[in-house]
Design a protein around this motif. Structure first.
Motif, PDB file in Angstrom:
ATOM      1  N   ARG A  92       0.860  -1.178   0.000  1.00  0.00           N
ATOM      2  CA  ARG A  92       0.000   0.000   0.000  1.00  0.00           C
ATOM      3  C   ARG A  92       0.899   1.232   0.000  1.00  0.00           C
ATOM      4  O   ARG A  92       2.022   1.188   0.497  1.00  0.00           O
ATOM      5  CB  ARG A  92      -0.908   0.026   1.238  1.00  0.00           C
ATOM      6  N   PRO A  93       0.416   2.347  -0.531  1.00  0.00           N
ATOM      7  CA  PRO A  93       1.229   3.564  -0.488  1.00  0.00           C
ATOM      8  C   PRO A  93       1.444   4.019   0.950  1.00  0.00           C
ATOM      9  O   PRO A  93       0.600   3.790   1.830  1.00  0.00           O
ATOM     10  CB  PRO A  93       0.380   4.590  -1.259  1.00  0.00           C
ATOM     11  N   LEU A  94       2.555   4.684   1.201  1.00  0.00           N
ATOM     12  CA  LEU A  94       2.761   5.332   2.490  1.00  0.00           C
ATOM     13  C   LEU A  94       1.721   6.431   2.655  1.00  0.00           C
ATOM     14  O   LEU A  94       1.155   6.927   1.675  1.00  0.00           O
ATOM     15  CB  LEU A  94       4.162   5.930   2.573  1.00  0.00           C
ATOM     16  N   THR A  95       1.459   6.816   3.877  1.00  0.00           N
ATOM     17  CA  THR A  95       0.591   7.975   4.095  1.00  0.00           C
ATOM     18  C   THR A  95       1.362   9.226   3.694  1.00  0.00           C
ATOM     19  O   THR A  95       2.601   9.223   3.571  1.00  0.00           O
ATOM     20  CB  THR A  95       0.172   8.088   5.558  1.00  0.00           C
ATOM     21  N   TRP A  96       0.621  10.318   3.489  1.00  0.00           N
ATOM     22  CA  TRP A  96       1.288  11.576   3.138  1.00  0.00           C
ATOM     23  C   TRP A  96       2.310  11.953   4.212  1.00  0.00           C
ATOM     24  O   TRP A  96       3.417  12.387   3.900  1.00  0.00           O
ATOM     25  CB  TRP A  96       0.266  12.690   2.974  1.00  0.00           C
ATOM     26  N   GLN A  97       1.936  11.787   5.481  1.00  0.00           N
ATOM     27  CA  GLN A  97       2.839  12.187   6.564  1.00  0.00           C
ATOM     28  C   GLN A  97       4.067  11.292   6.620  1.00  0.00           C
ATOM     29  O   GLN A  97       5.185  11.767   6.846  1.00  0.00           O
ATOM     30  CB  GLN A  97       2.098  12.162   7.902  1.00  0.00           C
ATOM     31  N   GLN A  98       3.891   9.984   6.446  1.00  0.00           N
ATOM     32  CA  GLN A  98       5.033   9.079   6.440  1.00  0.00           C
ATOM     33  C   GLN A  98       6.002   9.439   5.318  1.00  0.00           C
ATOM     34  O   GLN A  98       7.222   9.456   5.522  1.00  0.00           O
ATOM     35  CB  GLN A  98       4.560   7.630   6.258  1.00  0.00           C
ATOM     36  N   ALA A  99       5.454   9.729   4.142  1.00  0.00           N
ATOM     37  CA  ALA A  99       6.306  10.115   3.021  1.00  0.00           C
ATOM     38  C   ALA A  99       7.017  11.436   3.298  1.00  0.00           C
ATOM     39  O   ALA A  99       8.221  11.587   3.010  1.00  0.00           O
ATOM     40  CB  ALA A  99       5.472  10.219   1.747  1.00  0.00           C
ATOM     41  N   ALA A 100       6.307  12.405   3.878  1.00  0.00           N
ATOM     42  CA  ALA A 100       6.918  13.696   4.181  1.00  0.00           C
ATOM     43  C   ALA A 100       8.054  13.550   5.195  1.00  0.00           C
ATOM     44  O   ALA A 100       9.113  14.175   5.059  1.00  0.00           O
ATOM     45  CB  ALA A 100       5.862  14.665   4.704  1.00  0.00           C
ATOM     46  N   ASP A 101       7.856  12.694   6.204  1.00  0.00           N
ATOM     47  CA  ASP A 101       8.900  12.495   7.220  1.00  0.00           C
ATOM     48  C   ASP A 101      10.154  11.891   6.598  1.00  0.00           C
ATOM     49  O   ASP A 101      11.275  12.308   6.913  1.00  0.00           O
ATOM     50  CB  ASP A 101       8.377  11.576   8.334  1.00  0.00           C
ATOM     51  N   GLN A 102       9.984  10.911   5.702  1.00  0.00           N
ATOM     52  CA  GLN A 102      11.160  10.296   5.088  1.00  0.00           C
ATOM     53  C   GLN A 102      11.834  11.242   4.108  1.00  0.00           C
ATOM     54  O   GLN A 102      13.067  11.300   4.021  1.00  0.00           O
ATOM     55  CB  GLN A 102      10.767   8.992   4.379  1.00  0.00           C
ATOM     56  N   LEU A 103      11.049  12.007   3.377  1.00  0.00           N
ATOM     57  CA  LEU A 103      11.628  12.984   2.450  1.00  0.00           C
ATOM     58  C   LEU A 103      12.401  14.060   3.195  1.00  0.00           C
ATOM     59  O   LEU A 103      13.434  14.553   2.722  1.00  0.00           O
ATOM     60  CB  LEU A 103      10.518  13.611   1.600  1.00  0.00           C
ATOM     61  N   ALA A 104      11.927  14.427   4.376  1.00  0.00           N
ATOM     62  CA  ALA A 104      12.633  15.428   5.182  1.00  0.00           C
ATOM     63  C   ALA A 104      14.004  14.924   5.602  1.00  0.00           C
ATOM     64  O   ALA A 104      14.955  15.720   5.726  1.00  0.00           O
ATOM     65  CB  ALA A 104      11.795  15.783   6.404  1.00  0.00           C
ATOM     66  N   GLU A 105      14.124  13.601   5.809  1.00  0.00           N
ATOM     67  CA  GLU A 105      15.430  13.039   6.142  1.00  0.00           C
ATOM     68  C   GLU A 105      16.337  12.984   4.916  1.00  0.00           C
ATOM     69  O   GLU A 105      17.548  13.213   5.015  1.00  0.00           O
ATOM     70  CB  GLU A 105      15.251  11.630   6.712  1.00  0.00           C
ATOM     71  N   LEU A 106      15.744  12.674   3.753  1.00  0.00           N
ATOM     72  CA  LEU A 106      16.540  12.547   2.533  1.00  0.00           C
ATOM     73  C   LEU A 106      16.927  13.904   1.959  1.00  0.00           C
ATOM     74  O   LEU A 106      18.039  14.065   1.439  1.00  0.00           O
ATOM     75  CB  LEU A 106      15.748  11.753   1.483  1.00  0.00           C
ATOM     76  N   ARG A 107      16.030  14.872   2.027  1.00  0.00           N
ATOM     77  CA  ARG A 107      16.262  16.212   1.474  1.00  0.00           C
ATOM     78  C   ARG A 107      15.896  17.261   2.514  1.00  0.00           C
ATOM     79  O   ARG A 107      14.872  17.942   2.402  1.00  0.00           O
ATOM     80  CB  ARG A 107      15.411  16.407   0.210  1.00  0.00           C
ATOM     81  N   THR A 149       6.140  18.796   3.713  1.00  0.00           N
ATOM     82  CA  THR A 149       4.942  18.610   4.546  1.00  0.00           C
ATOM     83  C   THR A 149       4.040  17.593   3.856  1.00  0.00           C
ATOM     84  O   THR A 149       4.219  17.290   2.666  1.00  0.00           O
ATOM     85  CB  THR A 149       4.162  19.919   4.714  1.00  0.00           C
ATOM     86  N   ALA A 150       3.081  17.083   4.588  1.00  0.00           N
ATOM     87  CA  ALA A 150       2.137  16.145   3.988  1.00  0.00           C
ATOM     88  C   ALA A 150       1.405  16.772   2.815  1.00  0.00           C
ATOM     89  O   ALA A 150       1.182  16.135   1.780  1.00  0.00           O
ATOM     90  CB  ALA A 150       1.140  15.670   5.047  1.00  0.00           C
ATOM     91  N   LYS A 151       1.049  18.063   2.946  1.00  0.00           N
ATOM     92  CA  LYS A 151       0.339  18.757   1.877  1.00  0.00           C
ATOM     93  C   LYS A 151       1.202  18.900   0.630  1.00  0.00           C
ATOM     94  O   LYS A 151       0.723  18.782  -0.502  1.00  0.00           O
ATOM     95  CB  LYS A 151      -0.121  20.140   2.356  1.00  0.00           C
ATOM     96  N   LYS A 152       2.498  19.156   0.836  1.00  0.00           N
ATOM     97  CA  LYS A 152       3.392  19.309  -0.311  1.00  0.00           C
ATOM     98  C   LYS A 152       3.540  17.982  -1.051  1.00  0.00           C
ATOM     99  O   LYS A 152       3.535  17.946  -2.294  1.00  0.00           O
ATOM    100  CB  LYS A 152       4.765  19.817   0.150  1.00  0.00           C
ATOM    101  N   VAL A 153       3.651  16.883  -0.322  1.00  0.00           N
ATOM    102  CA  VAL A 153       3.741  15.567  -0.962  1.00  0.00           C
ATOM    103  C   VAL A 153       2.457  15.278  -1.737  1.00  0.00           C
ATOM    104  O   VAL A 153       2.493  14.835  -2.892  1.00  0.00           O
ATOM    105  CB  VAL A 153       3.979  14.465   0.093  1.00  0.00           C
ATOM    106  N   GLU A 154       1.332  15.537  -1.107  1.00  0.00           N
ATOM    107  CA  GLU A 154       0.046  15.301  -1.762  1.00  0.00           C
ATOM    108  C   GLU A 154      -0.065  16.094  -3.060  1.00  0.00           C
ATOM    109  O   GLU A 154      -0.537  15.590  -4.084  1.00  0.00           O
ATOM    110  CB  GLU A 154      -1.094  15.669  -0.822  1.00  0.00           C
ATOM    111  N   HIS A 155       0.377  17.349  -3.036  1.00  0.00           N
ATOM    112  CA  HIS A 155       0.298  18.203  -4.218  1.00  0.00           C
ATOM    113  C   HIS A 155       1.181  17.665  -5.337  1.00  0.00           C
ATOM    114  O   HIS A 155       0.759  17.637  -6.511  1.00  0.00           O
ATOM    115  CB  HIS A 155       0.723  19.634  -3.863  1.00  0.00           C
ATOM    116  N   ARG A 156       2.399  17.208  -5.016  1.00  0.00           N
ATOM    117  CA  ARG A 156       3.310  16.682  -6.045  1.00  0.00           C
ATOM    118  C   ARG A 156       2.705  15.442  -6.702  1.00  0.00           C
ATOM    119  O   ARG A 156       2.761  15.280  -7.918  1.00  0.00           O
ATOM    120  CB  ARG A 156       4.662  16.329  -5.430  1.00  0.00           C
ATOM    121  N   VAL A 157       2.136  14.559  -5.891  1.00  0.00           N
ATOM    122  CA  VAL A 157       1.576  13.319  -6.430  1.00  0.00           C
ATOM    123  C   VAL A 157       0.309  13.611  -7.244  1.00  0.00           C
ATOM    124  O   VAL A 157       0.087  13.023  -8.307  1.00  0.00           O
ATOM    125  CB  VAL A 157       1.278  12.322  -5.293  1.00  0.00           C
ATOM    126  N   LYS A 158      -0.502  14.526  -6.765  1.00  0.00           N
ATOM    127  CA  LYS A 158      -1.714  14.893  -7.488  1.00  0.00           C
ATOM    128  C   LYS A 158      -1.381  15.453  -8.867  1.00  0.00           C
ATOM    129  O   LYS A 158      -2.078  15.171  -9.855  1.00  0.00           O
ATOM    130  CB  LYS A 158      -2.512  15.917  -6.687  1.00  0.00           C
TER     131      LYS A 158
END
Length: 262
Positions: free
Chosen positions: A182-197, A203-212
């Motif tokens: 299953r896809p990660l939640t927006w928040q889970q993805a945002a937390d991991q992206l914050a570690e990588l970049r 933020t969860a909203k920023k991830v959601e916007h990119r995927v949308k």
């Protein structure tokens, strides 16, 4: 069903008949051929003609799941109408089509495309019963062999570096071959992206916007199942699940992309 009229104008396909995935012998344009484990049936087009399939052998043209009570006695039908063959579910369990599309009993019939279509009826104890369907094209021939022709490359979709990273993070469980991915939640993805970049304020909203943005772009490009109108409510993870499966199917994302997470 009157046994004398049951197969009028049609042809029985015996048990052990070759798979329809390889095509069918030359037939009238618009003919339908359907095959299950125990045999099948083929018939030419005629307005209003119906081909039934299900568990109750005496009352259907094609018997499927004969020993499985999860399959309905008359589970579905192929009906010729308006110049096409249509699939309708009349059973208790849904029918699975290609691209993970499900057809339920309360839904409208859907048209079948020319060529090969595998249908799966879920049964008991994780069983699935296959019904192969082949609709002949306008020339009445099976597809020509192309043994020596160059292989077509998958249609890959253009992603920016940032979009690729976001989607790899979101869909990493798919790339890891998790059977229940299953896809990660927006928040889970945002937390991991914050570690990588860390230089990007994820933020969860920023991830959601990119995927949308990617979903909308692929939807406009003809990819089905990426809008709320197509999926229906409740949406849940369906939109992102459909997106990620299409990106893997097209090899836009591949397992080695997981190196982006290192």
């Amino acid at each position: 069903m009157n046994p004398e009229l049951r197969y009028a104008g049609g042809l029985l396909l015996p048990q052990g008949h070759d798979s329809l995935v390889h095509g069918v012998p030359r037939a009238i344009s618009g003919s339908v051929h359907a095959l299950a484990l125990g045999g099948g049936y083929s018939v030419g087009p005629s307005e209003g003609r119906v081909v039934y399939f299900g568990r109750n052998r005496p009352e259907v043209h094609i018997c499927i799941g004969e020993d499985d009570r999860q399959v309905s006695r008359r589970h579905g039908e192929l009906r010729h109408w308006d110049g096409r063959w249509w699939l309708r579910n009349t059973g208790r369990r849904p029918i699975r089509l290609p691209r993970s599309q499900w057809l339920f009993a309360d839904e409208d019939a859907i048209p079948l495309s020319e060529g090969y279509t595998p249908l799966h009826v879920p049964g008991s104890r994780e069983r699935e019963h296959l019904l192969e369907v082949f609709v002949t094209g306008t020339d009445g021939n099976k597809p020509a062999s192309k043994h020596t022709e160059q292989t077509d490359m998958p249609r890959r979709y253009a992603l920016s570096d940032e979009e690729q990273l976001v989607l790899v993070v979101l869909g990493q469980r798919y790339l890891l071959h998790d059977p229940g991915a299953r896809p990660l939640t927006w928040q889970q993805a945002a937390d991991q992206l914050a570690e990588l970049r860390p230089e990007v304020a994820w933020t969860a909203k920023k991830v959601e916007h990119r995927v949308k943005t990617v979903r909308e772009r692929l939807s406009q490009d003809g990819v089905p199942g990426l809008t709320r109108e197509e999926v229906g409510e409740p949406v849940g993870n369906a939109l992102n699940d459909n997106l990620l499966r299409e990106l893997l199917r097209s090899t836009t994302l591949i397992p080695k992309d997981l190196s982006l997470l290192d």
